[in-house]
Motif scaffolding. Structure first.
Motif, PDB file in Angstrom:
ATOM      1  N   ASN A 130       0.827  -1.205   0.000  1.00 32.33           N
ATOM      2  CA  ASN A 130       0.000   0.000   0.000  1.00 32.33           C
ATOM      3  C   ASN A 130       0.863   1.257   0.000  1.00 32.33           C
ATOM      4  O   ASN A 130       0.575   2.229  -0.710  1.00 32.33           O
ATOM      5  N   TYR A 131       1.933   1.225   0.774  1.00 34.47           N
ATOM      6  CA  TYR A 131       2.823   2.394   0.821  1.00 34.47           C
ATOM      7  C   TYR A 131       3.510   2.620  -0.531  1.00 34.47           C
ATOM      8  O   TYR A 131       3.707   3.760  -0.961  1.00 34.47           O
ATOM      9  N   VAL A 132       3.855   1.523  -1.195  1.00 38.00           N
ATOM     10  CA  VAL A 132       4.459   1.641  -2.530  1.00 38.00           C
ATOM     11  C   VAL A 132       3.478   2.297  -3.498  1.00 38.00           C
ATOM     12  O   VAL A 132       3.840   3.216  -4.250  1.00 38.00           O
ATOM     13  N   MET A 133       2.227   1.823  -3.479  1.00 41.79           N
ATOM     14  CA  MET A 133       1.229   2.375  -4.394  1.00 41.79           C
ATOM     15  C   MET A 133       0.884   3.821  -4.044  1.00 41.79           C
ATOM     16  O   MET A 133       0.594   4.627  -4.931  1.00 41.79           O
ATOM     17  N   ILE A 134       0.904   4.160  -2.757  1.00 35.03           N
ATOM     18  CA  ILE A 134       0.680   5.555  -2.357  1.00 35.03           C
ATOM     19  C   ILE A 134       1.803   6.436  -2.910  1.00 35.03           C
ATOM     20  O   ILE A 134       1.565   7.549  -3.400  1.00 35.03           O
ATOM     21  N   LEU A 135       3.030   5.922  -2.873  1.00 32.12           N
ATOM     22  CA  LEU A 135       4.161   6.658  -3.446  1.00 32.12           C
ATOM     23  C   LEU A 135       3.982   6.839  -4.954  1.00 32.12           C
ATOM     24  O   LEU A 135       4.235   7.923  -5.498  1.00 32.12           O
ATOM     25  N   VAL A 136       3.523   5.790  -5.630  1.00 34.39           N
ATOM     26  CA  VAL A 136       3.261   5.887  -7.075  1.00 34.39           C
ATOM     27  C   VAL A 136       2.189   6.943  -7.344  1.00 34.39           C
ATOM     28  O   VAL A 136       2.295   7.728  -8.295  1.00 34.39           O
ATOM     29  N   ALA A 137       1.161   6.965  -6.502  1.00 33.48           N
ATOM     30  CA  ALA A 137       0.101   7.966  -6.661  1.00 33.48           C
ATOM     31  C   ALA A 137       0.678   9.378  -6.525  1.00 33.48           C
ATOM     32  O   ALA A 137       0.323  10.282  -7.295  1.00 33.48           O
ATOM     33  N   PHE A 138       1.576   9.578  -5.562  1.00 35.89           N
ATOM     34  CA  PHE A 138       2.211  10.894  -5.393  1.00 35.89           C
ATOM     35  C   PHE A 138       3.034  11.266  -6.632  1.00 35.89           C
ATOM     36  O   PHE A 138       3.045  12.425  -7.061  1.00 35.89           O
ATOM     37  N   ILE A 139       3.715  10.277  -7.198  1.00 32.82           N
ATOM     38  CA  ILE A 139       4.526  10.538  -8.406  1.00 32.82           C
ATOM     39  C   ILE A 139       3.625  10.949  -9.563  1.00 32.82           C
ATOM     40  O   ILE A 139       3.917  11.902 -10.305  1.00 32.82           O
ATOM     41  N   PHE A 140       2.500  10.233  -9.727  1.00 27.80           N
ATOM     42  CA  PHE A 140       1.556  10.577 -10.796  1.00 27.80           C
ATOM     43  C   PHE A 140       0.994  11.989 -10.598  1.00 27.80           C
ATOM     44  O   PHE A 140       0.845  12.751 -11.563  1.00 27.80           O
ATOM     45  N   LEU A 141       0.681  12.323  -9.348  1.00 34.64           N
ATOM     46  CA  LEU A 141       0.164  13.661  -9.076  1.00 34.64           C
ATOM     47  C   LEU A 141       1.222  14.723  -9.388  1.00 34.64           C
ATOM     48  O   LEU A 141       0.903  15.797  -9.925  1.00 34.64           O
ATOM     49  N   PHE A 142       2.467  14.422  -9.079  1.00 37.61           N
ATOM     50  CA  PHE A 142       3.561  15.350  -9.394  1.00 37.61           C
ATOM     51  C   PHE A 142       3.674  15.552 -10.903  1.00 37.61           C
ATOM     52  O   PHE A 142       3.791  16.693 -11.380  1.00 37.61           O
ATOM     53  N   LEU A 143       3.639  14.447 -11.658  1.00 46.49           N
ATOM     54  CA  LEU A 143       3.746  14.538 -13.114  1.00 46.49           C
ATOM     55  C   LEU A 143       2.577  15.325 -13.703  1.00 46.49           C
ATOM     56  O   LEU A 143       2.744  16.089 -14.652  1.00 46.49           O
ATOM     57  N   ALA A 144       1.398  15.106 -13.143  1.00 47.01           N
ATOM     58  CA  ALA A 144       0.214  15.779 -13.676  1.00 47.01           C
ATOM     59  C   ALA A 144       0.186  17.262 -13.329  1.00 47.01           C
ATOM     60  O   ALA A 144      -0.089  18.105 -14.191  1.00 47.01           O
ATOM     61  N   ILE A 145       0.479  17.588 -12.064  1.00 48.71           N
ATOM     62  CA  ILE A 145       0.328  18.968 -11.596  1.00 48.71           C
ATOM     63  C   ILE A 145       1.566  19.813 -11.891  1.00 48.71           C
ATOM     64  O   ILE A 145       1.467  20.940 -12.398  1.00 48.71           O
ATOM     65  N   LYS A 146       2.740  19.275 -11.601  1.00 45.97           N
ATOM     66  CA  LYS A 146       3.970  20.035 -11.789  1.00 45.97           C
ATOM     67  C   LYS A 146       4.441  20.026 -13.233  1.00 45.97           C
ATOM     68  O   LYS A 146       4.846  21.066 -13.778  1.00 45.97           O
ATOM     69  N   LYS A 147       4.383  18.852 -13.877  1.00 44.24           N
ATOM     70  CA  LYS A 147       4.905  18.719 -15.234  1.00 44.24           C
ATOM     71  C   LYS A 147       3.838  18.858 -16.318  1.00 44.24           C
ATOM     72  O   LYS A 147       4.164  18.959 -17.498  1.00 44.24           O
ATOM     73  N   GLY A 148       2.561  18.814 -15.915  1.00 48.08           N
ATOM     74  CA  GLY A 148       1.492  19.007 -16.890  1.00 48.08           C
ATOM     75  C   GLY A 148       1.248  17.832 -17.809  1.00 48.08           C
ATOM     76  O   GLY A 148       0.705  18.003 -18.906  1.00 48.08           O
ATOM     77  N   PHE A 149       1.614  16.615 -17.377  1.00 44.71           N
ATOM     78  CA  PHE A 149       1.405  15.432 -18.207  1.00 44.71           C
ATOM     79  C   PHE A 149      -0.050  14.963 -18.079  1.00 44.71           C
ATOM     80  O   PHE A 149      -0.435  14.339 -17.101  1.00 44.71           O
ATOM     81  N   GLU A 150      -0.862  15.287 -19.098  1.00 49.18           N
ATOM     82  CA  GLU A 150      -2.265  14.858 -19.151  1.00 49.18           C
ATOM     83  C   GLU A 150      -2.954  14.971 -17.787  1.00 49.18           C
ATOM     84  O   GLU A 150      -3.459  13.974 -17.246  1.00 49.18           O
TER      85      GLU A 150
END
Length: 382
Positions: A24-44
């Motif tokens: 669960n902690y691994v997947m939560i980390l993945v979720a944070f990475i996706f949010l970073f890519l979406a919000i900070k980098k603007g990826f879709e």
């Protein structure tokens, strides 16, 4: 005091800290990475924000997607009902309607050769199908996984549901949407590998004007032809063309605006969060998921390469009138893939404008991926 202590103990043990696993902690980390890519980098961000948040929710509170049979009161979790709309192919079909209402098929009509480029980019799907068979997937699972190569999330969800591969739907959808978001990173190296600097700098002639009558007839003709040959594509192709007919007919402005705005964004929220909620640690962190992610990437790369190489062939046959870069837009990540073609071309010559030329293969790829899904359903008698 014992009552207070027992109450505090119960409250403490109800927190997620006592129930989360390392997965669960691994997947939560993945979720944070996706949010970073979406919000900070603007990826879709329209896709990745709801998907990542659904991923975050389900790994903190798994019951949010629990079925009625799994709960004590017989009522399923909130995202279970969202996800049911995915399984029933309702949300993917509505997404296609919205895409149709937002899409101008003029570049495709003006340059029908774009259909061939869109078809060539589907090579990655069928190549990945045979690779999936070799890796141990059964035929239906292999088909559901390989459609990721079209970089079309709704079609991936639709086909997985139709082929009865709901257990794989989460990894398939997340992989498909992830690669759609990562198009600007994945595609350029492949495009540059198979083209020369001279080819990337080719300027194409302006597209001819497309009449209103052509634009109105296009969705009607495509629906009639494609759905007669492959009736199983009607939910996707039919909704795509209905949305486009709303747009081009000019007589149902309210329907066109609703399909392309309010309805589209509501459906994206429901689909994105429910897809993200299928990525619990138990369902996602396994060898099968890794195979799906790897096969999806290979299929997408093969599709990009096939479209680019076919564009290169057409460049030769037309005496240098077609820039091979537009072939890579044959995957159906609309309009991101077309923008990447524009960017790579502009890197060689800032005065080179390929966007509208690339939109032809791009929207052809949407139709092509839906047709590829229809072919699989026809093969398996669905």
């Amino acid at each position: 005091m014992s009552y207070v202590g027992e109450t505090l103990s119960n409250l403490l043990h109800q927190t997620a800290f006592f129930n989360l696993t390392w997965g669960n902690y691994v997947m939560i980390l993945v979720a944070f990475i996706f949010l970073f890519l979406a919000i900070k980098k603007g990826f879709e961000p329209l896709l990745l924000v709801p998907i990542a948040f659904g991923m975050l929710l389900v790994n903190i509170y798994p019951d949010i997607i629990a079925s009625p049979e799994e709960t004590s009161n017989g009522v399923g979790g909130l995202l279970y009902y969202f996800y049911s709309l995915d399984e029933w192919s309702i949300l993917p079909s509505l997404i296609f309607m919205g895409v149709g209402a937002m899409t101008d098929f003029g570049p495709l009509i003006a340059n029908p050769i774009s259909f061939l480029l869109g078809a060539a980019a589907q090579f990655g799907i069928f190549g990945a199908y045979f690779m999936a068979i070799l890796l141990g997937f059964n035929d239906k699972a292999a088909a559901a996984v390989s459609i990721i190569g079209g970089a079309d999330g709704p079609t991936s969800i639709f086909l997985a549901g139709k082929l009865g591969q709901t257990g794989l739907m989460g990894p398939i959808a997340v992989a498909a949407y992830s690669y759609m978001a990562l198009v600007p990173i994945i595609q350029p190296p492949i495009m540059k590998l198979f083209t020369s600097k001279k080819e990337r700098a080719i300027k194409m002639e302006n597209l001819r004007p497309v009449s209103k009558l052509e634009k109105i007839l296009f969705p009607i003709v495509v629906t009639s032809v494609v759905c007669i040959i492959l009736p199983t594509t009607a939910p996707l192709v039919g909704m795509l063309m209905l949305g486009n007919l709303f747009r081009e007919s000019g007589v149902v402005r309210q329907l066109s605006e609703t399909a392309s705005n309010a309805m589209m964004y509501i459906v994206v929220i429901l689909l994105g969060t429910s897809v993200g909620a299928t990525t619990s640690a138990e369902a996602f962190l396994n060898i099968t998921t890794l195979k799906i992610v790897a096969l999806g990437l290979i299929a997408f790369m093969f599709g990009t390469a096939a479209g680019t190489l076919f564009g290169k062939l057409l460049c030769k046959l037309t005496g240098g009138k077609i820039n091979p870069l537009i072939g890579s837009a044959g995957v159906s990540a609309v309009p991101m893939a077309a923008r990447v073609s524009q960017k790579v071309g502009a890197d060689e010559d800032p005065t080179n404008f390929l966007l509208m030329h690339a939109m032809g293969p791009n929207v052809a790829g949407v139709i092509g991926t839906a047709v590829a899904a229809g072919v699989f359903m026809a093969i398996f008698g669905i």
